[in-house]
Design a protein around this motif. Structure first.
Motif, short mmCIF file in Angstrom:
data_model
loop_
_atom_site.label_atom_id
_atom_site.label_comp_id
_atom_site.label_asym_id
_atom_site.label_seq_id
_atom_site.Cartn_x
_atom_site.Cartn_y
_atom_site.Cartn_z
N GLU A 22 29.76 1.33 -6.42
CA GLU A 22 29.44 2.89 -6.22
C GLU A 22 29.26 3.06 -4.99
O GLU A 22 29.64 4.33 -4.64
CB GLU A 22 28.54 3.08 -7.30
CG GLU A 22 27.83 4.32 -7.20
CD GLU A 22 26.90 4.80 -8.36
OE1 GLU A 22 26.21 5.52 -7.80
OE2 GLU A 22 26.90 4.26 -9.35
N THR A 23 28.19 2.27 -4.09
CA THR A 23 28.04 2.68 -2.82
C THR A 23 29.19 2.78 -2.06
O THR A 23 29.51 3.36 -1.05
CB THR A 23 26.84 1.78 -2.39
OG1 THR A 23 25.62 1.80 -3.46
CG2 THR A 23 26.25 2.08 -1.03
N GLN A 24 29.85 1.74 -2.22
CA GLN A 24 31.14 1.43 -1.52
C GLN A 24 32.23 2.49 -1.48
O GLN A 24 32.53 3.11 -0.59
CB GLN A 24 31.88 0.08 -1.60
CG GLN A 24 31.25 -0.88 -0.83
CD GLN A 24 31.94 -2.25 -0.97
OE1 GLN A 24 32.66 -2.61 -2.11
NE2 GLN A 24 31.72 -3.18 0.08
N GLY A 25 32.18 2.92 -2.64
CA GLY A 25 33.34 4.03 -3.01
C GLY A 25 32.76 5.45 -2.39
O GLY A 25 33.59 6.17 -1.88
N ARG A 26 31.43 5.61 -2.50
CA ARG A 26 30.85 6.79 -2.10
C ARG A 26 31.02 6.90 -0.27
O ARG A 26 31.55 7.89 -0.04
CB ARG A 26 29.50 7.10 -2.26
CG ARG A 26 28.88 8.51 -1.83
CD ARG A 26 27.42 8.52 -2.46
NE ARG A 26 26.43 7.58 -2.10
CZ ARG A 26 26.08 6.76 -2.99
NH1 ARG A 26 26.50 6.65 -4.32
NH2 ARG A 26 25.19 5.66 -2.72
N ILE A 27 30.72 5.55 0.29
CA ILE A 27 31.04 5.65 1.74
C ILE A 27 32.43 5.89 2.13
O ILE A 27 32.81 6.61 3.21
CB ILE A 27 30.44 4.36 2.17
CG1 ILE A 27 28.79 4.41 1.94
CG2 ILE A 27 30.54 4.11 3.95
CD1 ILE A 27 28.35 3.09 2.33
N LYS A 28 33.34 5.27 1.45
CA LYS A 28 34.61 5.35 1.75
C LYS A 28 35.43 6.61 1.69
O LYS A 28 36.53 6.85 2.61
CB LYS A 28 35.55 4.43 0.74
CG LYS A 28 35.38 2.86 0.96
CD LYS A 28 36.45 2.18 -0.01
CE LYS A 28 36.53 0.68 0.29
NZ LYS A 28 37.29 -0.02 -0.76
N GLN A 29 34.74 7.67 0.79
CA GLN A 29 35.26 8.94 0.99
C GLN A 29 35.21 9.71 2.23
O GLN A 29 35.92 10.43 2.86
CB GLN A 29 34.18 9.84 -0.01
CG GLN A 29 34.57 9.52 -1.63
CD GLN A 29 33.78 10.59 -2.44
OE1 GLN A 29 33.38 11.62 -2.08
NE2 GLN A 29 33.32 10.03 -3.42
N TYR A 30 34.17 9.09 3.17
CA TYR A 30 33.94 9.73 4.48
C TYR A 30 34.44 8.68 5.69
O TYR A 30 34.46 9.43 6.60
CB TYR A 30 32.47 9.82 4.74
CG TYR A 30 31.96 10.76 3.46
CD1 TYR A 30 32.07 12.12 3.45
CD2 TYR A 30 31.12 10.21 2.64
CE1 TYR A 30 31.65 12.87 2.48
CE2 TYR A 30 30.56 11.00 1.56
CZ TYR A 30 30.72 12.47 1.38
OH TYR A 30 30.31 13.10 0.44
N VAL A 31 34.59 7.47 5.50
CA VAL A 31 34.85 6.93 6.59
C VAL A 31 36.10 5.83 6.74
O VAL A 31 36.57 5.60 7.66
CB VAL A 31 33.90 5.51 6.75
CG1 VAL A 31 32.42 6.36 7.16
CG2 VAL A 31 33.72 4.34 5.67
N ALA A 32 36.84 5.97 5.46
CA ALA A 32 38.33 5.23 5.21
C ALA A 32 39.16 5.65 6.37
O ALA A 32 39.26 7.01 6.56
CB ALA A 32 38.73 5.45 3.70
N GLY A 33 39.62 4.64 7.20
CA GLY A 33 40.61 5.30 8.29
C GLY A 33 39.94 5.52 9.47
O GLY A 33 40.73 5.90 10.42
N LYS A 34 38.71 5.50 9.45
CA LYS A 34 37.96 5.75 10.80
C LYS A 34 38.03 4.30 11.66
O LYS A 34 38.46 3.35 11.18
CB LYS A 34 36.54 6.05 10.83
CG LYS A 34 36.55 7.62 10.23
CD LYS A 34 35.00 7.96 10.04
CE LYS A 34 34.80 9.48 9.63
NZ LYS A 34 35.62 10.30 10.53
N SER A 35 37.50 4.31 12.91
CA SER A 35 37.61 3.26 13.87
C SER A 35 36.31 2.94 14.53
O SER A 35 35.58 4.12 14.78
CB SER A 35 38.70 3.32 14.85
OG SER A 35 38.48 4.46 15.70
N CYS A 36 35.63 2.03 14.67
CA CYS A 36 34.42 1.82 15.37
C CYS A 36 34.54 0.62 16.31
O CYS A 36 35.50 -0.45 16.06
CB CYS A 36 33.53 1.50 14.44
SG CYS A 36 33.37 -0.10 13.54
N LEU A 37 33.54 0.46 17.32
CA LEU A 37 33.27 -0.58 18.26
C LEU A 37 32.04 -1.13 17.96
O LEU A 37 31.29 -0.56 17.82
CB LEU A 37 33.50 0.04 19.55
CG LEU A 37 32.86 -0.96 20.58
CD1 LEU A 37 33.80 -2.10 20.94
CD2 LEU A 37 32.89 -0.10 22.11
N VAL A 38 32.10 -2.57 17.64
CA VAL A 38 30.98 -3.42 17.45
C VAL A 38 30.69 -4.06 18.35
O VAL A 38 31.54 -5.05 19.11
CB VAL A 38 31.03 -4.32 16.17
CG1 VAL A 38 29.91 -4.94 15.96
CG2 VAL A 38 31.33 -3.11 15.07
#
Length: 974
Positions: free
Chosen positions: A700-716
């Motif tokens: 549930e938490t992953q699904g909610r987060i994916k709505q906003y960040v799927a396809g984005k990129s990040c530097l770690v």
């Protein structure tokens, strides 16, 4: 003399006929009495012929009783001849007045003025009856008597004329009844059918006993049957005249058959035993009578149930089905009325509160005397039979019922017998009338249900008042919140809650007080919304439940609680070990905890040694929060009542609703609340929660987060082990990850291949703080300058404070997947992943009829460089949209005039797919569905600045979400 009396009484059949004659005579007297009282529906032109008809019927029955008694053989044959002639005269005149009565019925339209030929025919039949029977030898010549009930009548030459006249009278009377049944007045049709039924029964019996059998078999032994059956005709006709309301034939048959079978159950056995001439017969008869009295009602109830099923093919008849709905009124009047309308087969039915309008006054003026219900068809019939003055009053009532679309109005009274409500209903088919059993069932039902209806009305008044008060309280709270925000922005301008730049202790204390005030207002507003949901009847909605850490919420609730002193605060012990997650509402959990805490703290002054200890426990079957206080405790007898509504003890200002609501909240979470106590030692409340399904929560938490960040990129940028774990978790969220363990290398990558956000390990951030400042200064380009940076701690590291200009947030829960997801979800919810300054220059229109709401939203947005315009109504918003271009519209739903839904439809027509976000204080299913059809998103008041900025970022900045904005379902955040 003794022989004479014995001759009268030695025939049961004669006694039976005399009894019937007496019943008919009593009925005629009752009818005359009803007329004298001016009973509605009875008129003198109808009354006179019917009364004479019943009198002659009674005399005819008595004359026939002579032939079935010992008087027949006691007196001479000549006396029998005289009685036969008398019987003919009585029957002929009875039939003549029955015909006259039927003529009155069909002449109703002409004011009961009979046509001349009807009068002539009536007079002719009377004359034929008298002449043929009074002139010797014309009709009956002699009677040969052989025994009681055994005789032969010798007819004269005029008998054919006499009996032919009777047949013609019967036929013409029946014809008139049939014509009367074709009346436009439905009630008249029912009355005529009763009369036709009685006439048909009489005609058939008369034809069989007086014509067919005597002619074919020369047998006059059953000549008494038609007079006996004439009671049926007399009573049915009289009943139809005297009453305007009738039982259905099925109900009559069911009731009659039930009684007959039950009576037969006791009469048949004792009759059989009596015929056996047993010893102690009288004792047996007495015992059987006692047994019949003891078991009559039980056996009748049993037989009635089975007969009822035979006739109705279901468990209850109309009366029982209606009365059984009393249980529905205990819970909801509206739902009970829906069920009641189904039972009545009604197309319309409602309970209307009595007010001072003209319609109610018209109805109320009618409920006096014998009238306890208004039926439109009855009133229409009475209009034809009442005095002109009364007719006009009844027409007014009928018109009012037609205008209200109802055919029945039933008063509902309170304990003072005052009419407080009206039940108004009409049948699905206009041709259907309300039967007497249905009306009887309704009266019985509302005699019992009136107290529930009146009580519910009082509760609704209280709910409206409480709702109004809650709304009025929320408005000043919103204004206070606005002023807090202005003070925060103008005096402090601090975004991350840190006052490190301020050296003054007084300023730090002032800022702390300001923060506490903001929290209190926010919490109070959320509690008010919970109250409003309850008042609206929505109950506790689970649609917005999410996963929360019980430890985090408990710690926050203790911070939010207003302790009377610091000593009180220090007497609370919180152990965060064994923290767990639960699925529910943060606001409602805080309510439960604060309610329990308030009850415990109440006794701190009177028990200075008492303390409160809060700890958590976990088990495979479920988890629990334990709150133990060492205060006065609760007595064993009171312990069983503490969760009952309105129960309170020991506190002067308690209303007894807190713990009962806590119980409902815990049940909505799928858990329970339990209390154990020893008076004088301790009280422990245990809140149990079902164990959370880890996989379900992760999904549930992953699904909610994916709505906003799927396809984005990040530097770690992190150590190998930590960076690998973060890369894996970010990858599971469909985020493209670039991982390095060197800040300079990572920032060089950012310069060449821009990312949406950067994640830095705190130790590396501290080591290369200069590079981070250079990035923020724009040395690495504008895109890098506005890219948000998130940091995280590794085990053993001490947290450090950084300016929000440098670092936008902190990720927690490293190596704890659920903790990480919750932390990252919170950062998204707070808008920490938005490009810095990405909302600057955007134009937003705020539409709300409450100025304080517009002021608060404007304060939030202008601090981010957003240009805000305001509209106080839907029409004003439409005018502004016509003149200016806006990037987004925040739309209130409930406004005077055009509501938010209608306004959005018009804006869509004018300017096309501009993003519109609902800003509403409601989140009911009906409102949500309406918003989902026309708007992009939905924010539920009260909102925080973070929620607002996150939503604006979603629709104005995030390119991925912008592509989906026209088809994505609204995200409701509370």
């Amino acid at each position: 003399m003794h022989e004479f009396i014995q001759a009268i009484s030695n025939s049961y059949l004669a006694i039976f006929l005399v009894a019937i004659a007496g019943i008919v005579a009593v009925w005629a007297t009752n009818f005359a009495h009803a007329l004298a009282k001016n009973r509605s529906g009875i008129t003198r032109p109808l009354y006179r012929p019917y009364t004479l008809y019943t009198m002659f019927i009674s005399a005819w029955i008595l004359s026939n009783a002579y032939f079935q008694s010992g008087l027949l053989v006691y007196f001479s044959d000549h006396c029998a001849t005289i009685m036969a002639l008398a019987a003919n005269v009585f029957s002929g005149l009875a039939f003549a007045f029955a015909y006259l009565f039927s003529c009155r019925l069909v002449s109703e339209r002409e004011g009961f003025q009979i046509k001349r030929w009807h009068w002539l025919f009536f007079q002719a039949t009377c004359l034929i009856t008298l002449v043929t029977n009074l002139v010797p030898g014309l009709n009956v010549v002699s009677v040969d008597v052989y025994d009681i009930g055994n005789f032969v009548i010798r007819f004269g030459p005029a008998s054919g004329v006499f009996f032919g006249t009777l047949i013609l009278l019967i036929i013409m009377t029946l014809t008139n009844f049939v014509l009367s049944s074709r009346s436009k007045i439905k009630l008249q049709q029912i009355k005529a059918k009763y009369m036709v039924l009685g006439m048909v029964a009489f005609i058939v019996s008369t034809f069989m006993a007086h014509f067919l059998i005597p002619v074919l078999f020369n047998d006059f032994s059953i000549a008494w049957v038609p007079p006996a059956l004439s009671i049926i005709e007399a009573l049915l006709v009289g009943y139809a005249l005297l009453h305007n309301r009738f039982y259905s034939s099925r109900y009559i048959a069911m009731t009659s058959l039930s009684f007959i079978l039950n009576a037969a159950l006791y009469i048949v056995p004792i009759s059989f035993l009596t015929m056996q001439h047993l010893q102690m017969e009288s004792i047996l008869f007495v015992v059987w009578t006692v047994l019949a009295g003891m078991f009559w009602s039980r056996s009748h109830k049993y037989i009635r149930q089975h007969v009822n099923r035979f006739f109705y093919k279901e468990k209850g008849n109309p009366v029982e089905n209606i009365c059984n709905l009393i249980g529905e009124f205990r819970y909801s009047t509206d739902q009970a009325v829906v069920q009641l309308n189904k039972v009545l087969n009604a197309k319309f039915g409602r309970i209307q509160k009595v007010s001072n309008n003209a319609e109610n006054n018209v109805f109320l003026s009618c409920f006096h005397g014998d009238r306890s219900v208004l039926v439109k068809e009855e009133l229409e019939y009475e209009i034809k039979h009442e005095e002109p003055k009364v007719q006009e009053e009844l027409r007014d009532v009928t018109r009012a019922m037609v205008n209200a679309g109802t055919s029945l109005v039933l008063p509902i009274t309170n304990e003072k017998n005052e009419v407080t409500h009206l039940y108004m209903v009409s049948k699905e088919k206009e041709s259907d009338l309300f039967s007497s059993e249905e009306i009887m069932g309704l009266q019985r039902l509302f005699d019992e249900a009136n107290r529930f209806i009146v009580t519910e009305d009082k509760v609704r008044k209280s709910q409206v008042l409480a709702g109004s008060i809650a709304h009025e309280i929320r408005n000043p709270l919103t204004k206070i919140k606005y002023h807090f925000e202005r003070i925060d922005a103008d005096m402090f301008g601090v975004e991350n809650g840190s006052l490190a730049p301020f050296a003054s202790q007084d300023m730090k204390k002032l800022y702390q007080e300001l923060s506490e005030g903001k929290k209190a207002v926010q919490l109070g507003t959320r509690f008010i919304d919970a109250i409003l949901d309850e008042l609206r009847g929505d109950g506790i909605s689970t649609s917005l439940f999410s996963y929360y850490s019980v430890g985090e919420l408990t710690a926050q609730a203790l911070k939010d609680f207003s302790f009377y002193s610091e000593d009180h605060r220090h007497r609370i012990d919180l152990n965060l070990k064994d923290d767990f997650f639960f699925h529910g509402s943060d606001t409602l959990y805080s309510f439960v905890l604060l309610n329990l805490l308030k009850n415990a703290v109440y006794y701190f002054d009177s028990h200075p040694e008492s303390r409160v200890r809060i700890h958590f426990t976990q088990s495979p079957d479920g988890n629990a929060v334990h709150m133990v206080d060492t205060g006065p405790g609760i007595s064993a007898e009171m312990l069983s009542y503490i969760f009952d509504e309105f129960y309170t003890s020991g506190k002067k200002q308690g209303n007894g609703l807190g713990l009962s609501y806590c119980k409902r909240v815990m049940e909505s979470f799928g858990g329970k609340i339990h209390c154990s106590s020893v008076e004088g030692e301790f009280t422990e409340f245990v809140l149990t929660f079902p164990a959370v399904d880890q996989q379900e929560q992760d999904e549930e938490t992953q699904g909610r987060i994916k709505q906003y960040v799927a396809g984005k990129s990040c530097l770690v940028v992190a150590q190998t082990e930590t960076g690998s774990w973060l890369s894996k978790e970010f990858g599971a969220l469909d985020i493209k990850v670039c991982f390095t363990n060197d800040v300079e290398t990572g920032f060089t990558h950012e310069l060449n291949q821009p990312v949406d956000f950067i994640v830095l390990e705190q130790s590396m951030l501290e080591k290369d703080i200069g590079l981070v400042k250079a990035l923020r200064a724009g040395d690495l380009g504008h895109h890098a300058q506005v890219t948000p940076i998130l940091m995280f701690l590794t085990n053993g590291s001490e947290p450090a404070k950084f300016s929000e200009h440098l670092v936008q947030g902190e990720i927690e829960g490293i190596f704890d997947k659920l903790g990480f997801l919750r932390s990252f979800d919170n950062l998204i919810d707070e808008g920490k992943l938005a490009k810095l300054g990405s909302l600057i220059g955007k134009r937003v229109l705020v539409v709300d009829d409450m100025q304080v709401n517009r002021m608060l939203v404007k304060a939030y947005l202008t601090s981010e460089g957003i240009t805000v315009d305001e509209a106080s109504s839907g029409d004003e918003a439409i005018q502004k949209v016509k003149k200016d271009n806006f990037d987004l519209i925040l739309m209130d739903i409930h406004m005077p005039g055009r509501d938010g839904i209608e306004t959005t439809h018009e804006i869509r027509r004018l300017v096309g797919p501009i993003p519109v976000v609902a800003l509403s204080g409601e989140y009911s299913e009906e409102v949500t569905l309406a918003i989902r059809e026309i708007m992009q998103d939905h924010l539920v008041k009260p909102i925080t600045k973070q929620q607002l900025l996150k939503t604006l970022t979603k629709w104005l900045v995030d390119s991925f979400e912008s592509k989906k904005k026209t088809q994505n379902e609204p995200d409701i955040r509370h």
